[in-house]
Structure formats: structure tokens, C-alpha cells
Scaffold this motif. Structure first.
Motif, PDB file in Angstrom:
ATOM      1  N   TYR A 250      23.359  64.894  47.596  1.00  0.00           N
ATOM      2  CA  TYR A 250      23.897  65.695  48.688  1.00  0.00           C
ATOM      3  C   TYR A 250      23.359  65.217  50.022  1.00  0.00           C
ATOM      4  N   THR A 251      24.256  65.107  50.996  1.00  0.00           N
ATOM      5  CA  THR A 251      23.836  64.717  52.331  1.00  0.00           C
ATOM      6  C   THR A 251      24.661  65.484  53.345  1.00  0.00           C
ATOM      7  N   SER A 252      24.168  65.506  54.592  1.00  0.00           N
ATOM      8  CA  SER A 252      24.816  66.317  55.620  1.00  0.00           C
ATOM      9  C   SER A 252      25.776  65.503  56.452  1.00  0.00           C
ATOM     10  N   ILE A 297      18.394  59.013  49.263  1.00  0.00           N
ATOM     11  CA  ILE A 297      19.023  57.805  48.713  1.00  0.00           C
ATOM     12  C   ILE A 297      18.036  56.631  48.683  1.00  0.00           C
ATOM     13  N   THR A 298      17.134  56.561  49.668  1.00  0.00           N
ATOM     14  CA  THR A 298      16.182  55.444  49.682  1.00  0.00           C
ATOM     15  C   THR A 298      15.317  55.467  48.426  1.00  0.00           C
ATOM     16  N   GLY A 299      14.917  56.664  48.009  1.00  0.00           N
ATOM     17  CA  GLY A 299      14.136  56.796  46.788  1.00  0.00           C
ATOM     18  C   GLY A 299      14.936  56.400  45.549  1.00  0.00           C
ATOM     19  N   VAL A 373      13.326  52.279  57.500  1.00  0.00           N
ATOM     20  CA  VAL A 373      14.670  52.820  57.285  1.00  0.00           C
ATOM     21  C   VAL A 373      14.745  54.271  57.728  1.00  0.00           C
ATOM     22  N   GLY A 374      15.946  54.728  58.036  1.00  0.00           N
ATOM     23  CA  GLY A 374      16.188  56.158  58.220  1.00  0.00           C
ATOM     24  C   GLY A 374      16.493  56.578  59.629  1.00  0.00           C
ATOM     25  N   GLU A 375      15.989  55.836  60.608  1.00  0.00           N
ATOM     26  CA  GLU A 375      16.196  56.203  62.010  1.00  0.00           C
ATOM     27  C   GLU A 375      15.870  54.979  62.848  1.00  0.00           C
ATOM     28  N   PRO A 376      16.294  55.004  64.098  1.00  0.00           N
ATOM     29  CA  PRO A 376      15.946  53.886  64.972  1.00  0.00           C
ATOM     30  C   PRO A 376      14.439  53.821  65.138  1.00  0.00           C
ATOM     31  N   ASP A 398      13.971  45.777  59.436  1.00  0.00           N
ATOM     32  CA  ASP A 398      14.459  47.084  59.909  1.00  0.00           C
ATOM     33  C   ASP A 398      15.843  47.225  59.288  1.00  0.00           C
ATOM     34  N   THR A 399      15.968  48.099  58.290  1.00  0.00           N
ATOM     35  CA  THR A 399      17.169  48.130  57.465  1.00  0.00           C
ATOM     36  C   THR A 399      18.069  49.302  57.835  1.00  0.00           C
ATOM     37  N   TRP A 400      19.305  49.001  58.199  1.00  0.00           N
ATOM     38  CA  TRP A 400      20.259  50.080  58.497  1.00  0.00           C
ATOM     39  C   TRP A 400      21.201  50.288  57.312  1.00  0.00           C
ATOM     40  N   TRP A 401      21.321  51.506  56.888  1.00  0.00           N
ATOM     41  CA  TRP A 401      22.289  51.864  55.852  1.00  0.00           C
ATOM     42  C   TRP A 401      22.346  53.375  55.762  1.00  0.00           C
ATOM     43  N   GLN A 402      23.090  53.909  54.780  1.00  0.00           N
ATOM     44  CA  GLN A 402      23.262  55.355  54.652  1.00  0.00           C
ATOM     45  C   GLN A 402      23.465  55.746  53.191  1.00  0.00           C
ATOM     46  N   THR A 403      23.348  57.027  52.928  1.00  0.00           N
ATOM     47  CA  THR A 403      23.586  57.537  51.577  1.00  0.00           C
ATOM     48  C   THR A 403      24.902  56.981  51.031  1.00  0.00           C
ATOM     49  N   GLU A 404      25.922  57.005  51.866  1.00  0.00           N
ATOM     50  CA  GLU A 404      27.263  56.622  51.431  1.00  0.00           C
ATOM     51  C   GLU A 404      27.376  55.139  51.128  1.00  0.00           C
ATOM     52  N   PHE A 484      34.313  54.507  58.631  1.00  0.00           N
ATOM     53  CA  PHE A 484      33.594  55.058  59.783  1.00  0.00           C
ATOM     54  C   PHE A 484      32.199  55.497  59.350  1.00  0.00           C
ATOM     55  N   THR A 485      31.172  54.960  60.041  1.00  0.00           N
ATOM     56  CA  THR A 485      29.788  55.219  59.609  1.00  0.00           C
ATOM     57  C   THR A 485      29.180  56.473  60.233  1.00  0.00           C
ATOM     58  N   GLY A 486      29.732  56.929  61.372  1.00  0.00           N
ATOM     59  CA  GLY A 486      29.110  58.048  62.083  1.00  0.00           C
ATOM     60  C   GLY A 486      28.064  57.601  63.083  1.00  0.00           C
TER      61      GLY A 486
HETATM   62  C1  6R9 Z   1      19.203  55.213  54.166  1.00  0.00           C
HETATM   63  C2  6R9 Z   1      19.354  56.478  54.947  1.00  0.00           C
HETATM   64  C3  6R9 Z   1      21.725  57.603  57.312  1.00  0.00           C
HETATM   65  C4  6R9 Z   1      21.628  57.619  58.822  1.00  0.00           C
HETATM   66  C5  6R9 Z   1      22.439  56.531  59.471  1.00  0.00           C
HETATM   67  C6  6R9 Z   1      21.694  56.352  60.781  1.00  0.00           C
HETATM   68  C7  6R9 Z   1      20.242  56.542  60.398  1.00  0.00           C
HETATM   69  C8  6R9 Z   1      19.318  54.762  58.860  1.00  0.00           C
HETATM   70  C9  6R9 Z   1      18.569  53.297  60.275  1.00  0.00           C
HETATM   71  C10 6R9 Z   1      19.170  54.354  60.994  1.00  0.00           C
HETATM   72  C11 6R9 Z   1      18.695  53.280  62.985  1.00  0.00           C
HETATM   73  C12 6R9 Z   1      18.004  52.199  61.025  1.00  0.00           C
HETATM   74  N1  6R9 Z   1      19.604  55.253  60.075  1.00  0.00           N
HETATM   75  N2  6R9 Z   1      18.679  53.592  58.961  1.00  0.00           N
HETATM   76  N3  6R9 Z   1      19.227  54.342  62.344  1.00  0.00           N
HETATM   77  N4  6R9 Z   1      18.098  52.242  62.376  1.00  0.00           N
HETATM   78  N5  6R9 Z   1      17.388  51.164  60.420  1.00  0.00           N
HETATM   79  O1  6R9 Z   1      18.572  56.749  55.832  1.00  0.00           O
HETATM   80  O2  6R9 Z   1      20.389  57.279  54.575  1.00  0.00           O
HETATM   81  O3  6R9 Z   1      19.721  59.704  54.868  1.00  0.00           O
HETATM   82  O4  6R9 Z   1      22.134  58.988  54.629  1.00  0.00           O
HETATM   83  O5  6R9 Z   1      20.841  58.548  56.727  1.00  0.00           O
HETATM   84  O6  6R9 Z   1      20.279  57.375  59.225  1.00  0.00           O
HETATM   85  O7  6R9 Z   1      22.081  57.331  61.690  1.00  0.00           O
HETATM   86  O8  6R9 Z   1      23.777  56.912  59.621  1.00  0.00           O
HETATM   87  P1  6R9 Z   1      20.779  58.701  55.154  1.00  0.00           P
END
Ligand code: 6R9
Length: 634
Positions: A250-252, A297-299, A373-376, A398-404, A484-486
Motif C-alpha cells: 500500500y502506498t499513498s 518497497i525498498t525493504g 533513496v526516498g527523497e531528494p 542516489d537512486t530514484w524510483w517508486q513503489t510502482e 506519469f510518475t508524480g
Molecule cells: C523507493 C521509494 C517514491 C517517491 C518518488 C519521489 C521520492 C524516491 C528519490 C526521490 C528524489 C530520489 N524519491 N527516491 N526523490 N531523489 N533518489 O522511495 O518509493 O515510497 O513509493 O516513494 O519518493 O518523490 O516519487 P516510494
């Protein structure tokens, strides 16, 4: 062009990497078919992507076999999982052989409890080995795991149990957080009592993390340990279609309640293995520590599936960064000779505050790859992590990705992609980001825009549980022809990506995604609140903090702040607790009645001018009123 300070040899050279990018772009079908050979299939898929059926359709496999069984011959006695308990002297080690046995026992227990392929099993546990074991046990019998974050409130748990239709939950008597005990079982009990008619749960299995007693309902609750002792240590795996759901998480999002993101089996596993190997430069002997809770999701992808698929060694730590002392994490890295350390900017900011001397006391020379991961991440935090923790020797991803997305999408590749502090750098081979302008048209070259992705990739989520239409509407319809990533992003003259943050109403607090609507829905349950708006503002430690505006009804009590705060922590969870709650007479709204969040954000940040044209507001005066309220000390 690996930076010269890296003293290691990495798997890929820039030339190898360029060849991958080229092949993935020119012949994606061939490229992904070859990558699918990372897995062991019972039926090899006839093709990689099919428009209608998703990735590797027609293929058959089992996820737990891929993580465990297939390594038994070559790595049976190698460590698969090292668990460092809260107490420094306590370590449990699982080899591939013993982990396989534990997973089989757990899988047999689940089967004995009547769980079948396709059933949903919820996992609500602290950072103990049973979490990872339960995930793989579900996978072994084809059940769909639904891991629930330990920080969720009973309401949040009940919502997710109801939506997923889970029939069994695995929880713990308590979790340990430093000197505190977190009441896992009691929280779950409260969730199960909330709306019993909407829930399908008939069994609760309880892990005894400590000797603490908890209330047990005789017909529903069982201690897990005696059941595991009696279970056989081998278990025939269920052969599953590639497109069968492996898990829900589940994610928001920006609208309404949290969504159950559905990940499939074949595509997700290929992506987990591919990205883990590429981004973390996985090599034999690596000790991989991902600090994320398995509730995120990272876990899932890097705390469990990726490293085990690749025959690696996972470290799992029960405790917190600063207990019993500020150097605890560094101590764990030193003791276990961690090579690859994957964490969040929030954690780095907190550790940075402890001062450089703390880090210097530990031998961190085993590290070769650092990831976030997770935020800027800010340049300051990036440099501190790189210099003080990595000693300037390590690759930094510095890894960008998302649950989806299932796994990493934009990131440096050690040895192959030159880093720039605080940039996620370049897409992985086979990933095609585009930046769109307001009209939804792609922009070339150095520019800024809404981050979308062209084409699919094996790790992409299959759907939203119970709502295929919502998946289409959320991700595929906003910009026709793109995913669309958001997020918004900037691309520089070298083609590097710099993620700027969400462009929707999602707030990112310490890497936790929280929808504005989730908070506003919680506040709507307070009868004396007429309406509300939640927004995110910059926060030194958490990245973003939540500020809430509430408009009281006429007869509102004086303690409205308290009631509002309580509604949020009880409906969503403590992690969503706002920094400030402002009681205001009204919100700035357009004539069509939509709250103007842009203004609310500026006002919350203490700005007093530069609001632009206010004439489109139903009541332009309200802006002045809000500024006055916010500037008056409470
Ligand atoms: C894996 C994870 C996703 C959202 C994503 C973005 C932010 C994730 C980032 C990042 C900047 C990075 N985000 N990684 N922003 N630099 N390296 O975090 O999944 O919990 O679904 O969050 O987190 O905004 O759209 P999730």
C-alpha cells in the motif's frame, strides 16, 4: 569515466555500460529475454513483453526457489541472512541452506492453516528474521504477501486488511525500539476489533520477539514457534505464472485512500535482480545492508528479493541508528564488514548532526558502495555521507524510483556513470524518462518538467488491487502515451536528472509518502472541523513537514488543535503527525471552491508577498487574514 578516487574495480566499464544502453534501446525484446535468464524458470517465457499480458507472459516459476533453492548447490553454506539484534552481543546467521529450511517450515505452517495460492497473507512485524522468512514462505506457496508498516495506526491497518481481503496475519507480541516496547499484537488486535464485518482474517500467528505475554484469542491466535517446530523442513514450491501477483504494497497517492500496488512475479524479479546487480555493483562476498523497513518497497526489493536472487548476503538490523549511542549504525558496519550500505537522506541528516567525531571512531573501510533513496538529498548531506562515511573511496548511488516502479530507475552505475553530488544522474539501460511541459509535450535537452516514462519495463506494477481503472487513471491517462510518475525533474546539459519533488499532492515526510487527502479525510471525522487542508513545507531533518489548516464549525471547542492532531495520528499513524496546526476562519479558494495549495504553502513558509494575482479567489482578503494568524505567536 569513473572518478579516480575509487580504489575498487567495478563490474562495468563505461564502454560496457554504453553497450547495454544501446542494446536495450535498439532491441528491447532481445535484451529483456536475455535478462530473464537471470531467473530459473519452470517454463521459459516465449517472449519478453506482450501488450495484453505483461512481462514474460507464459513463463512459469517460483520466487522462493529463485531466491533460495537454486543457490543450494553452489552456496548452501554461504551466509544468506545476518540478523543483528538490538543487543550488541546477539547475532543470528542463516546460510542459504538454513534459510531454505526456515522458509519451508513457515510455508508448511501456512499451508496447514489452509492458505492456498492467491490468498492474501498480511505480515505485520518489526525487523526480525521472521519478516523476510514469511515473505518467502508466502511466495513458496503462491500466496500474495501484504506487508504492513509497523508504524501504522489500527485504523490504517484495518483499511489495508479490508481492501486486500487478507485471511491471515503474522505479527509479533512486541517490537523493540531501543529501550521501548512497541505493542505490535495489541495494535493489530485494535485493528481487528474496529470493523470486524469488513475483515476476512481468521488466523493470527504470533512471533515471540521477547518473553512478554500478550492476550491471545483461543480460536484465532496461535504462537508461531511451536507450529514451526512441528513443521517439515522441506516444502514443494507452487509453480506460478509470471504474471501472478507476488505481493501487494500500500502506498499513498494524491487522491483518496492508499492504493494496493500489485507487483507480479516474473517481471518484478527480473527487475529486482537486474537493478541490484547493476546499481550496487554486486559481487561475490558482498554484505548488503539496506536500512529500510520491510514495510516499504525498498525493504522488499533490496532488503529481500534483489540480494537473495543474486546469491548475496543480506544484513538485517533490529535496532535504531542512535541506540544505545550515536555510533550504533557505524558499529554495525564495522562489526559485520558491510560492503554496500543503502539508506535514506533523512537518516543521513540525523546522523550528520551527531558530529564527525562519532563516525571517525569506527573502521568503515569495508564499504565500497553507498546508496540513498526516498527523497531528494542535499549537496551538503551527499558530501558528508560521501566524505565521512565513504571516506571518499566509495561509489555513491542516489537512486530514484517508486513503489510502482518495483526497483531503481534512475541512478549512477558504479564505475560507469560519473556522479554529480545530489543528482540521480542517468536512467538505467532500458529506462526512458521524458520531461513534459504543461501541455504534455516532451521537451528536449537541458530543461525542466513533469517526469514521465516512455514504454514499459519489467518491474512496472501490474495494477492497483481491486481497481484496474484507477491504475489507468492515475498513471497512464494524465499524459497520453506515457507513464506519469508524480515527480518533477530537471535535466542538465549532460542529460543528468535532478529530481525536484512531487508535482501532485503527496507529501514526503522522512521518505514516507503521505497524501494530503489522507490527512484531510482523517480531519473530516472530527465533527467540529468544517474543512481542512494539509500541505508540505521544507523541514531540516525530515525533508518535508506537514502543516495543517483547519476551519472550525461555529460551536468548535478550544482544544480543536488537540483533537485534530489526535485524528491524524490515530487514523493515519504517528509518522504523519503535523508540525503545526493552524485554526483559520476559511481557506483561500477559487470561485469553483478548490483550495489553492500553492498559496497555503507560501503562507505556511512565512512568506508575506509575491502571491501573484489573487483576483481569481472567491475571497482575496483571506490571504491577509491567514498571514496575520500565522505570524501571531500561539
Ligand atoms: C523507493 C521509494 C517514491 C517517491 C518518488 C519521489 C521520492 C524516491 C528519490 C526521490 C528524489 C530520489 N524519491 N527516491 N526523490 N531523489 N533518489 O522511495 O518509493 O515510497 O513509493 O516513494 O519518493 O518523490 O516519487 P516510494
Amino acid at each position: 569515466m569513473p572518478s579516480s578516487s575509487h580504489s575498487h574495480s567495478f563490474r562495468l566499464t563505461p564502454t560496457d555500460y554504453n553497450a547495454l544502453v544501446e542494446r536495450a534501446t535498439a532491441e528491447p525484446e532481445l535484451y529483456w529475454m536475455r535478462e530473464s535468464e537471470r531467473l530459473s524458470w519452470n517454463t521459459v517465457p516465449p517472449h519478453a513483453q506482450s501488450e495484453q499480458q505483461g512481462w514474460f507472459a507464459g513463463g512459469m516459476l517460483n520466487a522462493s526457489v529463485n531466491c533460495l533453492d537454486r543457490h543450494l548447490e553452489t552456496r548452501g553454506d554461504q551466509k544468506a541472512l545476518i540478523w543483528q539484534a538490538e543487543d550488541a552481543g546477539r547475532v543470528l546467521t542463516f546460510t542459504y541452506k538454513t534459510l531454505h529450511e526456515h522458509v519451508c517450515r513457515m510455508a508448511n505452517v501456512l499451508r496447514e492453516q489452509g492458505i492456498q495460492a492467491g490468498d492474501r497473507v498480511a505480515i505485520h512485524l518489526p525487523s526480525v528474521p521472521e519478516g523476510l522468512i514469511a515473505m518467502l514462505a508466502c511466495a513458496r506457496i503462491g500466496a500474495i504477501h501484504v506487508v504492513l508498516f509497523g508504524g501504522f495506526s489500527p485504523e490504517a491497518i484495518a483499511d489495508r486488511l479490508a481492501d486486500s481481503g487478507a485471511v491471515l496475519v503474522i505479527t509479533a507480541n512486541v517490537g523493540r525500539r531501543g529501550p521501548r516496547r512497541i505493542p505490535f499484537k495489541a495494535t493489530l488486535d485494535a485493528a481487528l476489533d474496529l470493523r470486524p464485518d469488513t475483515l476476512a482474517i481468521n488466523t493470527v500467528l504470533v512471533v515471540g520477539v521477547t518473553d512478554d505475554e500478550v492476550g491471545m484469542k483461543p480460536e484465532r491466535d496461535r504462537w508461531l514457534a511451536p507450529l514451526l517446530d512441528q513443521a517439515a523442513s522441506d516444502c514443494t514450491p507452487q509453480n506460478m505464472p509470471s504474471s501472478a501477483p507476488l505481493f501487494l504494497l500500500y502506498t499513498s497517492g494524491s487522491t483518496g485512500k492508499p492504493k494496493g500496488i500489485v507487483h507480479g512475479t516474473g517481471g518484478y524479479l527480473v527487475w529486482a535482480s537486474y537493478t541490484h546487480e547493476l546499481v550496487f555493483d554486486h559481487q561475490d562476498g558482498d554484505i548488503f545492508w539496506c536500512t529500510a523497513d520491510i514495510g516499504w518497497i525498498t525493504g522488499h526489493t533490496y532488503g529481500v528479493y534483489g540480494p537473495l536472487l543474486n546469491g548475496g548476503t543480506v544484513l538485517l538490523f533490529e535496532g535504531m541508528p542512535s541506540y544505545p549511542g550515536p555510533g550504533r549504525w557505524w558499529n554495525v558496519i564495522q562489526d559485520h564488514k558491510v560492503t554496500t550500505f543503502y539508506t535514506s537522506p533523512t537518516a543521513i541528516r540525523a546522523l550528520m548532526r551527531e558530529g564527525d567525531e562519532v563516525v571517525q571512531r569506527y573502521d568503515l573501510s569495508s564499504l565500497r558502495v553507498l546508496g540513498t533513496v526516498g527523497e531528494p538529498i542535499s549537496q551538503e548531506a551527499w558530501s558528508w555521507f560521501n566524505d565521512h562515511v565513504g571516506g571518499g573511496r566509495c561509489a555513491f548511488v542516489d537512486t530514484w524510483w517508486q513503489t510502482e516502479s518495483g526497483g531503481i530507475m534512475i541512478s549512477p552505475v558504479p564505475g560507469a556513470v560519473r556522479e554529480k553530488p545530489a543528482s540521480a544522474t542517468l536512467p538505467l539501460p532500458g529506462v526512458h524518462p521524458v520531461l513534459l511541459n504543461e501541455q504534455g509535450l516532451p521537451r528536449e535537452g537541458a530543461t525542466e518538467g513533469v517526469l514521465c516514462l516512455k514504454g514499459s519495463w519489467p518491474g512496472r506494477a501490474l495494477s492497483i488491487w481491486n481497481d484496474d481503472g484507477l491504475f489507468e487513471r492515475t498513471y497512464l491517462q494524465p499524459y497520453a502515451g506515457y507513464y506519469f510518475t508524480g515527480d518533477g525533474a530537471r535535466r542538465d546539459e549532460d542529460g543528468y536528472y535532478w529530481i525536484t519533488g512531487r508535482v501532485d499532492d503527496v507529501i514526503n515526510v522522512s521518505g514516507h509518502r503521505i497524501g494530503s487527502a489522507e490527512i484531510e479525510d482523517a480531519l473530516a471525522t472530527v465533527l467540529t472541523i468544517a474543512e481542512s487542508a494539509a500541505i508540505g513545507i521544507p523541514h531540516d531533518l525530515k525533508g518535508q513537514g506537514i502543516v495543517v489548516y483547519v476551519v472550525p464549525r461555529d460551536n468548535a471547542p478550544d482544544d480543536l488543535h488537540v483533537r485534530a492532531a489526535k485524528a491524524i495520528t490515530s487514523k493515519v499513524g504517528r509518522y504523519a503527525a503535523p508540525e503545526r496546526i493552524h485554526v483559520v476562519p476559511d481557506l483561500p479558494k477559487t470561485r469553483s471552491g478548490k483550495s489553492v495549495r500553492r498559496l497555503l504553502r507560501k503562507i505556511a513558509c512565512g512568506e508575506t508577498e509575491g502571491f501573484g494575482d489573487l483576483s481569481t479567489l472567491a475571497d482575496p482578503e483571506i490571504v491577509e487574514t491567514l498571514i496575520r494568524i500565522i505570524q501571531t505567536p500561539a
